[in-house]
Design an enzyme around this catalytic site. Structure first.
Site, PDB file in Angstrom:
ATOM      1  N   LYS A  10       0.757  -0.971  -0.040  1.00  0.00           N
ATOM      2  CA  LYS A  10       0.320   0.094  -0.093  1.00  0.00           C
ATOM      3  C   LYS A  10       0.582   1.006  -0.033  1.00  0.00           C
ATOM      4  CE  LYS A  10      -4.030  -2.568   1.945  1.00  0.00           C
ATOM      5  NZ  LYS A  10      -4.888  -2.299   3.350  1.00  0.00           N
ATOM      6  N   ASN A 117      -1.890   0.208   7.092  1.00  0.00           N
ATOM      7  CA  ASN A 117      -1.160  -1.211   7.037  1.00  0.00           C
ATOM      8  C   ASN A 117      -0.182  -2.299   5.652  1.00  0.00           C
ATOM      9  OD1 ASN A 117      -3.215  -1.591   5.649  1.00  0.00           O
ATOM     10  ND2 ASN A 117      -4.321  -3.021   7.462  1.00  0.00           N
TER      11      ASN A 117
END
Length: 137
Positions: A10, A117
């Site tokens: 991410k 995360n």
């Protein structure tokens, strides 16, 4: 029997320079990177990926986070790879993730209000097939 899963490093993982470390851990476990690309997610792509969440209150914040910078998408292959990569990733909430996992060792709450995360991994064979088709059509 070999299977495939999708992982996404991410935007927070890319921004912090953790792509190599995350992929190193996956390869060290004995899994193989089958395909990989770096891109910036679009609204259309994220709507396909998170189709089950589009009407939920957290959807806009989640997609804003996922569009905040480049993402590395990879197809990972190996025996029981879906289960294995999810185990390597650790609990969704990085503060609660066990030491030794990607999120437990490298993630934390940054006080943004969003769960940043580092990694996404498919949660089953069906979602892996769908997600791979979304990110690698």
């Amino acid at each position: 029997m070999s299977e495939q899963t999708l992982i996404l490093v991410k935007p927070d993982g890319v921004k912090r320079g953790l792509v190599g470390e995350i992929l190193r851990r996956i390869e060290a476990k004995g899994y193989r990177i089958e395909r990989m690309r770096m891109l910036t997610a679009t609204d259309e792509l994220l709507a396909k990926h998170y189709h089950e969440h589009t009407e939920k209150p957290f959807y806009t914040g989640m997609t804003d986070y996922m569009k905040s910078g480049p993402i590395v998408a990879a197809v990972i292959e190996g025996t029981r790879v879906i289960e294995g990569v999810r185990s390597l990733s650790g609990a969704t909430e990085p503060t609660a993730a066990a030491p030794g996992t990607i999120r437990g060792d490298l993630g934390r709450d940054w006080g943004t209000g969003e769960i940043e995360n580092l990694i996404h991994s498919s949660d089953g064979e069906e979602s892996a097939a769908l997600e791979i088709s979304v990110w690698f059509d």
